[in-house]
Scaffold this active site. Structure first.
Site, short mmCIF file in Angstrom:
data_model
loop_
_atom_site.label_atom_id
_atom_site.label_comp_id
_atom_site.label_asym_id
_atom_site.label_seq_id
_atom_site.Cartn_x
_atom_site.Cartn_y
_atom_site.Cartn_z
N LYS A 1 -5.59 -10.81 -6.36
CA LYS A 1 -6.76 -10.90 -5.49
C LYS A 1 -7.88 -10.00 -6.00
CE LYS A 1 -6.65 -8.54 -1.66
NZ LYS A 1 -6.47 -7.97 -0.32
N LYS B 1 -11.48 -4.22 -3.93
CA LYS B 1 -12.29 -3.03 -4.20
C LYS B 1 -11.43 -1.90 -4.76
CE LYS B 1 -12.71 -3.18 0.80
NZ LYS B 1 -13.67 -3.47 1.86
N LYS C 1 0.82 -1.22 0.00
CA LYS C 1 0.00 0.00 0.00
C LYS C 1 0.84 1.26 0.00
CE LYS C 1 -4.60 -1.05 1.76
NZ LYS C 1 -5.60 -0.58 2.76
P1 TYM Z 1 -10.71 -5.82 4.33
O1 TYM Z 1 -11.68 -4.75 4.63
O2 TYM Z 1 -9.71 -5.61 3.26
O3 TYM Z 1 -11.49 -7.14 3.97
C1 TYM Z 1 -12.51 -7.65 4.82
C2 TYM Z 1 -12.46 -9.16 4.85
O4 TYM Z 1 -12.64 -9.68 3.52
C3 TYM Z 1 -11.59 -10.58 3.22
N1 TYM Z 1 -11.28 -10.46 1.78
C4 TYM Z 1 -11.22 -11.51 0.94
N2 TYM Z 1 -11.41 -12.82 1.13
C5 TYM Z 1 -11.29 -13.62 0.06
N3 TYM Z 1 -10.98 -13.18 -1.18
C6 TYM Z 1 -10.78 -11.86 -1.41
N4 TYM Z 1 -10.49 -11.44 -2.64
C7 TYM Z 1 -10.90 -10.96 -0.32
N5 TYM Z 1 -10.77 -9.61 -0.21
C8 TYM Z 1 -11.00 -9.33 1.09
C9 TYM Z 1 -10.42 -10.12 4.07
O5 TYM Z 1 -9.48 -11.16 4.27
C10 TYM Z 1 -11.11 -9.73 5.35
O6 TYM Z 1 -11.35 -10.86 6.16
N6 TYM Z 1 -7.36 -5.56 8.03
C11 TYM Z 1 -8.70 -6.00 7.68
C12 TYM Z 1 -9.78 -5.37 8.54
C13 TYM Z 1 -9.60 -5.51 10.01
C14 TYM Z 1 -9.75 -6.71 10.76
C15 TYM Z 1 -9.53 -6.34 12.11
C16 TYM Z 1 -10.03 -8.01 10.42
C17 TYM Z 1 -9.32 -4.52 10.89
N7 TYM Z 1 -9.27 -5.01 12.14
C18 TYM Z 1 -9.59 -7.28 13.13
C19 TYM Z 1 -10.09 -8.96 11.44
C20 TYM Z 1 -9.87 -8.60 12.78
C21 TYM Z 1 -8.96 -5.65 6.24
O7 TYM Z 1 -8.34 -4.78 5.67
O8 TYM Z 1 -10.00 -6.30 5.67
#
Ligand code: TYM
Length: 333
Positions: free
Chosen positions: A195, A198, A112
């Protein structure tokens, strides 16, 4: 007793990756009768620039998405991160526990921030310490996520272990990640090595939870594939990233094993499999997106749900933060 926590960033809309890799799993854990806490992590979202009006909209829309997908705000705790100040307070303590070197090794930071690390926000660098705080301020034991979060969850354990060691306590649990199912890594529809995200500039690379039926069908029809028919077993997908991705998506949507999907569709050309996948995707996602749209017409209801979730979350987090402050030696905690 197990306690489940997970978060999703309200940065732009929900993708099929978020839905299959995370939110659908959140619902399953709720249905197993576990204590479940789900959070819209707005503080994480602003580690990169977010337009304020869009951030508010995306937070409410994400909440609508959770509920439309089957999260019951009575059985699960649903709230947005910034409302529970204990997250940011514990994150500060963890900023002082975690080491610079740990953060520098995070692949998300490297991806990022890119080449221009000097211009990245300090928040983006410290992102994983806030994520550890999200989880540990509830003493959560299980965190369902997609595969891309593995490294952050390992770091969460490292932070918990170092805190416990430095202060000579056994206070924070070593949390387990729950990365299961056919869709732990949903890939781009345009490039099977990337992957689904968004933030991909091409909207054709992803399915958004707000896409209408025609758009979903068109994106699947145009998805990149190779010219071979589908194999009849799992091993035949090994070197075929795009084919594997579409089969995995099918399996996750249909709640079938990959082997079962191949038993039914093996030998078919993509010209026959894609319409079947498109039909399944539309059939499964249309009710979710319709319910999301309906909920978005009553933002007052969404806000009331978040108010109530905030109260319930704070009731758990506040005593854990207080105890943390005592351990650290803060007077008056
Ligand atoms: P984020 O917002 O990018 O994504 C949310 C969740 O969706 C999953 N995900 C995917 N799974 C499968 N294939 C994909 N292409 C895909 N894109 C996204 C992510 O693995 C995630 O589970 N850092 C985290 C948010 C966060 C969090 C936390 C998660 C903040 N604090 C505490 C768990 C516990 C994130 O950026 O997710």
């Amino acid at each position: 007793t197990p306690r489940v926590f997970s978060g999703v960033q309200p940065s732009g809309g929900l993708t099929l990756g978020n839905y299959l890799g995370a939110i659908k799993r959140f619902v399953e854990m709720q249905e197993q009768g576990l204590e479940t806490i789900y959070c819209m992590v707005d503080l994480h979202a602003i580690t990169v620039w977010q337009d304020p009006a869009k951030l508010s909209h995306a937070t409410r829309e994400l909440c609508a998405g959770f509920i439309a997908a089957g999260i019951d705000p009575e059985r699960s705790i649903l709230f947005n991160q910034s409302r529970v100040p204990e997250h940011a307070q514990l994150a500060w303590i963890f900023n002082c526990v975690a080491r610079m070197g740990w953060m520098k090794r995070m692949t998300q930071w490297k991806d990022k921030a890119g080449k221009n690390q000097e211009e990245a926000s300090l928040g983006l660098f410290a992102y994983p310490a806030l994520m550890a705080a999200d989880i540990l301020v509830y003493h959560a034991t299980h965190v369902p996520v997609g595969e891309d979060q593995t490294q952050h969850l390992e770091l969460t354990r490292d932070i918990a272990a170092k805190f416990n060691h430095d202060y000579g306590v056994e206070f924070f649990p070593l949390t387990e990640s729950v990365i299961e199912g056919a869709a732990t890594r949903v890939m781009s529809l345009r490039d099977g090595t990337r992957k689904m995200s968004k933030s991909d500039p091409s909207d054709m690379s992803r399915i958004n939870m707000t896409d209408d039926a025609d758009t979903i069908a068109q994106k699947i029809r145009k998805a990149r594939t190779d010219p071979e028919p589908l194999p009849s077993d799992h091993a035949g997908l090994a070197e075929r990233a795009e084919a594997r991705n579409l089969v995995n998506i099918y399996a996750a949507l249909a709640e079938m094993e990959v082997e079962q999907v191949l038993a039914e569709h093996g030998g078919k050309q993509f010209s026959a499999f894609k319409p079947a996948l498109a039909e399944l995707a539309v059939e499964t996602l249309a009710p979710v997106s319709a319910e999301m749209a309906r909920l978005m017409e009553a933002p007052g209801e969404i806000d009331a749900i978040l108010d109530r979730g905030t109260e319930r979350a704070r009731a758990i987090a506040a005593p854990i933060l207080k105890r943390t402050y005592e351990i650290v030696g803060m007077v008056g905690a």
